[in-house]
Design an enzyme around this catalytic site. Structure first.
Site, PDB file in Angstrom:
ATOM      1  N   TYR A   1       0.837  -1.198   0.000  1.00 13.36           N
ATOM      2  CA  TYR A   1       0.000   0.000   0.000  1.00 13.36           C
ATOM      3  C   TYR A   1       0.879   1.258   0.000  1.00 13.36           C
ATOM      4  O   TYR A   1       1.629   1.515   0.941  1.00 13.36           O
ATOM      5  CB  TYR A   1      -0.953   0.008   1.207  1.00 13.36           C
TER       6      TYR A   1
ATOM      7  N   LEU B   1     -17.200  -3.290   2.419  1.00 12.98           N
ATOM      8  CA  LEU B   1     -18.185  -2.301   1.939  1.00 12.98           C
ATOM      9  C   LEU B   1     -18.184  -2.270   0.417  1.00 12.98           C
ATOM     10  O   LEU B   1     -18.726  -1.336  -0.190  1.00 12.98           O
ATOM     11  CB  LEU B   1     -17.834  -0.907   2.495  1.00 12.98           C
TER      12      LEU B   1
ATOM     13  N   ILE C   1     -12.561  -5.585   7.798  1.00 12.09           N
ATOM     14  CA  ILE C   1     -11.545  -4.532   7.915  1.00 12.09           C
ATOM     15  C   ILE C   1     -11.852  -3.366   6.968  1.00 12.09           C
ATOM     16  O   ILE C   1     -11.099  -3.104   6.028  1.00 12.09           O
ATOM     17  CB  ILE C   1     -10.124  -5.096   7.669  1.00 12.09           C
TER      18      ILE C   1
ATOM     19  N   LYS D   1     -11.966   0.251   5.379  1.00 12.30           N
ATOM     20  CA  LYS D   1     -11.038   1.380   5.403  1.00 12.30           C
ATOM     21  C   LYS D   1     -11.865   2.663   5.414  1.00 12.30           C
ATOM     22  O   LYS D   1     -12.809   2.817   4.627  1.00 12.30           O
ATOM     23  CB  LYS D   1     -10.135   1.329   4.166  1.00 12.30           C
TER      24      LYS D   1
ATOM     25  N   ASN E   1     -18.529   2.894  11.542  1.00 18.24           N
ATOM     26  CA  ASN E   1     -17.979   1.534  11.459  1.00 18.24           C
ATOM     27  C   ASN E   1     -17.807   0.931  12.852  1.00 18.24           C
ATOM     28  O   ASN E   1     -18.068  -0.254  13.074  1.00 18.24           O
ATOM     29  CB  ASN E   1     -16.660   1.530  10.682  1.00 18.24           C
TER      30      ASN E   1
HETATM   31  P1  NDP Z   1     -13.825  -1.020   1.672  1.00 16.29           P
HETATM   32  O1  NDP Z   1     -14.895  -1.971   1.281  1.00 16.29           O
HETATM   33  O2  NDP Z   1     -13.352  -0.996   3.063  1.00 16.29           O
HETATM   34  O3  NDP Z   1     -14.314   0.437   1.244  1.00 16.29           O
HETATM   35  C1  NDP Z   1     -13.565   1.602   1.491  1.00 16.29           C
HETATM   36  C2  NDP Z   1     -14.413   2.802   1.050  1.00 16.29           C
HETATM   37  O4  NDP Z   1     -15.588   2.851   1.854  1.00 16.29           O
HETATM   38  C3  NDP Z   1     -13.734   4.134   1.200  1.00 16.29           C
HETATM   39  O5  NDP Z   1     -14.108   4.897   0.070  1.00 16.29           O
HETATM   40  C4  NDP Z   1     -14.373   4.730   2.460  1.00 16.29           C
HETATM   41  O6  NDP Z   1     -14.432   6.135   2.396  1.00 16.29           O
HETATM   42  C5  NDP Z   1     -15.748   4.145   2.391  1.00 16.29           C
HETATM   43  N1  NDP Z   1     -16.381   3.990   3.708  1.00 16.29           N
HETATM   44  C6  NDP Z   1     -15.797   3.560   4.856  1.00 16.29           C
HETATM   45  N2  NDP Z   1     -16.682   3.496   5.853  1.00 16.29           N
HETATM   46  C7  NDP Z   1     -17.879   3.913   5.342  1.00 16.29           C
HETATM   47  C8  NDP Z   1     -19.158   4.075   5.883  1.00 16.29           C
HETATM   48  N3  NDP Z   1     -19.427   3.805   7.165  1.00 16.29           N
HETATM   49  N4  NDP Z   1     -20.153   4.527   5.058  1.00 16.29           N
HETATM   50  C9  NDP Z   1     -19.889   4.803   3.760  1.00 16.29           C
HETATM   51  N5  NDP Z   1     -18.684   4.658   3.185  1.00 16.29           N
HETATM   52  C10 NDP Z   1     -17.684   4.216   3.974  1.00 16.29           C
HETATM   53  O7  NDP Z   1     -12.626  -1.251   0.632  1.00 16.29           O
HETATM   54  P2  NDP Z   1     -11.057  -1.499   0.745  1.00 16.29           P
HETATM   55  O8  NDP Z   1     -10.612  -1.886  -0.606  1.00 16.29           O
HETATM   56  O9  NDP Z   1     -10.373  -0.379   1.407  1.00 16.29           O
HETATM   57  O10 NDP Z   1     -10.956  -2.822   1.674  1.00 16.29           O
HETATM   58  C11 NDP Z   1     -10.753  -2.738   3.064  1.00 16.29           C
HETATM   59  C12 NDP Z   1      -9.337  -3.118   3.462  1.00 16.29           C
HETATM   60  O11 NDP Z   1      -9.071  -4.470   3.158  1.00 16.29           O
HETATM   61  C13 NDP Z   1      -8.253  -2.372   2.682  1.00 16.29           C
HETATM   62  O12 NDP Z   1      -8.129  -1.020   3.068  1.00 16.29           O
HETATM   63  C14 NDP Z   1      -7.066  -3.245   2.942  1.00 16.29           C
HETATM   64  O13 NDP Z   1      -6.546  -3.007   4.236  1.00 16.29           O
HETATM   65  C15 NDP Z   1      -7.701  -4.636   2.833  1.00 16.29           C
HETATM   66  N6  NDP Z   1      -7.617  -5.221   1.478  1.00 16.29           N
HETATM   67  C16 NDP Z   1      -6.882  -6.380   1.321  1.00 16.29           C
HETATM   68  C17 NDP Z   1      -6.763  -6.969   0.082  1.00 16.29           C
HETATM   69  C18 NDP Z   1      -5.941  -8.209  -0.067  1.00 16.29           C
HETATM   70  O14 NDP Z   1      -5.652  -8.608  -1.208  1.00 16.29           O
HETATM   71  N7  NDP Z   1      -5.555  -8.859   1.008  1.00 16.29           N
HETATM   72  C19 NDP Z   1      -7.413  -6.412  -1.124  1.00 16.29           C
HETATM   73  C20 NDP Z   1      -8.210  -5.244  -0.831  1.00 16.29           C
HETATM   74  C21 NDP Z   1      -8.301  -4.685   0.415  1.00 16.29           C
HETATM   75  P3  NDP Z   1     -13.449   7.135   3.231  1.00 16.29           P
HETATM   76  O15 NDP Z   1     -12.085   6.508   3.217  1.00 16.29           O
HETATM   77  O16 NDP Z   1     -13.546   8.414   2.483  1.00 16.29           O
HETATM   78  O17 NDP Z   1     -13.983   7.267   4.625  1.00 16.29           O
END
Ligand code: NDP
Length: 273
Positions: free
Chosen positions: A52, A189, A229, A231, A241
């Site tokens: 990342y 999400l 998890i 983000k 969250n």
């Molecule tokens: P998520 O499904 O967690 O979505 C993140 C998005 O959701 C951001 O735009 C965030 O906005 C928004 N968001 C967060 N909370 C809320 C809420 N309560 N209401 C509305 N919108 C919300 O996607 P990720 O891809 O980030 O997945 C989560 C984590 O999983 C990653 O960050 C990473 O740590 C891990 N991951 C691991 C992978 C792997 O291959 N092992 C692949 C992908 C992810 P904002 O930030 O603006 O608040």
């Protein structure tokens, strides 16, 4: 906040992701503040990776946990191309430096690559012996990959899971649950895309006085052994969250979600992002 056992520790069912953090210096203070707010609200499991922002997210995490390392369960991941006997300890040292800690609680292979699994496992076990990591695990592994691990001491498998991505329910999730292997659900999400606007999630959210995102998190973590998890950088998102950790969906909610997003009836290729 519901909790569960992961790698011998009690962790919250909802933690914090960090993908895309550390990319824009102008956002750094907000990202650090979001993680710190999350820790205060009980989202004490933080998931990051050397991938990342090419280490940038780990430095954000390092800043956020400085002075509060003991409150946090720290997860990071090694790139597959670094997952060799020599590459793993070198990558781990770099991660430790960026994170500002002397031990990672759970160190994962991000996905399978060119290095033999036994070699990666051997490297992880050596890191355990020297105390650089407490436990190790994998990510993006399907049942066949887990079987290849041959009962090695793997502490988790981190995979894609949310109401619109239910493929793991056919085999991987029950297989893991039967063996007491916790699953970490990434993109719980669905990266805040179409899922959060789905009318069924909206209706359930309205009934409980919460948001569709909170319904999605409660659904992902509805069974023991699954950690979500999400983000979040927005303070309001972090707050919501954390509150989702107390939301319990009832049979009517679960049935409505089953109708809108059918559970898999046959093997599906493991989805990844
Ligand atoms: P998520 O499904 O967690 O979505 C993140 C998005 O959701 C951001 O735009 C965030 O906005 C928004 N968001 C967060 N909370 C809320 C809420 N309560 N209401 C509305 N919108 C919300 O996607 P990720 O891809 O980030 O997945 C989560 C984590 O999983 C990653 O960050 C990473 O740590 C891990 N991951 C691991 C992978 C792997 O291959 N092992 C692949 C992908 C992810 P904002 O930030 O603006 O608040």
């Amino acid at each position: 906040m519901r909790t569960l056992k992961l790698a011998g520790s009690n962790v919250p069912a909802i933690g914090q992701g960090t993908w895309y953090m550390g990319e824009d210096p102008a956002q750094r203070d907000r990202e650090v503040a979001a993680l710190q707010q999350g820790i205060e609200l009980g989202l004490t499991l933080i998931d990051t990776a050397e991938m990342y922002a090419e280490g940038g997210a780990e430095t954000v995490v390092g800043e956020a946990i400085a002075g509060r390392r003991d409150q946090v369960f720290l997860v990071s991941k090694v790139y597959p191309h670094n997952a060799s006997l020599k590459g793993v300890p070198a990558a781990c040292e770099r991660s430790l430096r960026r994170l500002g800690t002397d031990c990672i609680d759970l160190y994962l292979l991000h996905w399978r690559g060119q290095h033999a699994l036994e070699e990666t496992v051997e490297a992880f076990e050596r890191l355990r012996e020297t105390g650089k990591i407490r436990r190790w695990g994998v990510s993006n592994f399907d049942v066949d990959d887990l079987i290849e691990l041959d009962n090695a001491d793997c502490a988790t498998n981190q995979v894609l899971y949310n109401p619109s991505q239910r493929g793991i329910e056919f085999d991987l999730l029950p297989w893991s649950q039967a063996r007491g292997l916790p699953t970490m659900a990434y993109c719980p999400l669905a990266q805040a895309g179409k899922l959060l606007g789905h009318p069924v999630l909206s209706r359930i959210a309205e009934r409980h006085g919460v948001t569709p995102a909170q319904v999605s998190l409660a659904w992902v973590t509805r069974e023991d052994g699954v950690i979500a998890i999400p983000k979040a950088v927005s303070p309001e998102h972090v707050r919501m969250n954390a509150a989702a950790g107390d939301l319990v969906l009832d049979a009517e909610d679960l049935a409505a979600i089953d109708q809108a997003f059918a559970a898999p009836t046959r093997k599906q290729r493991l989805a990844m992002v």
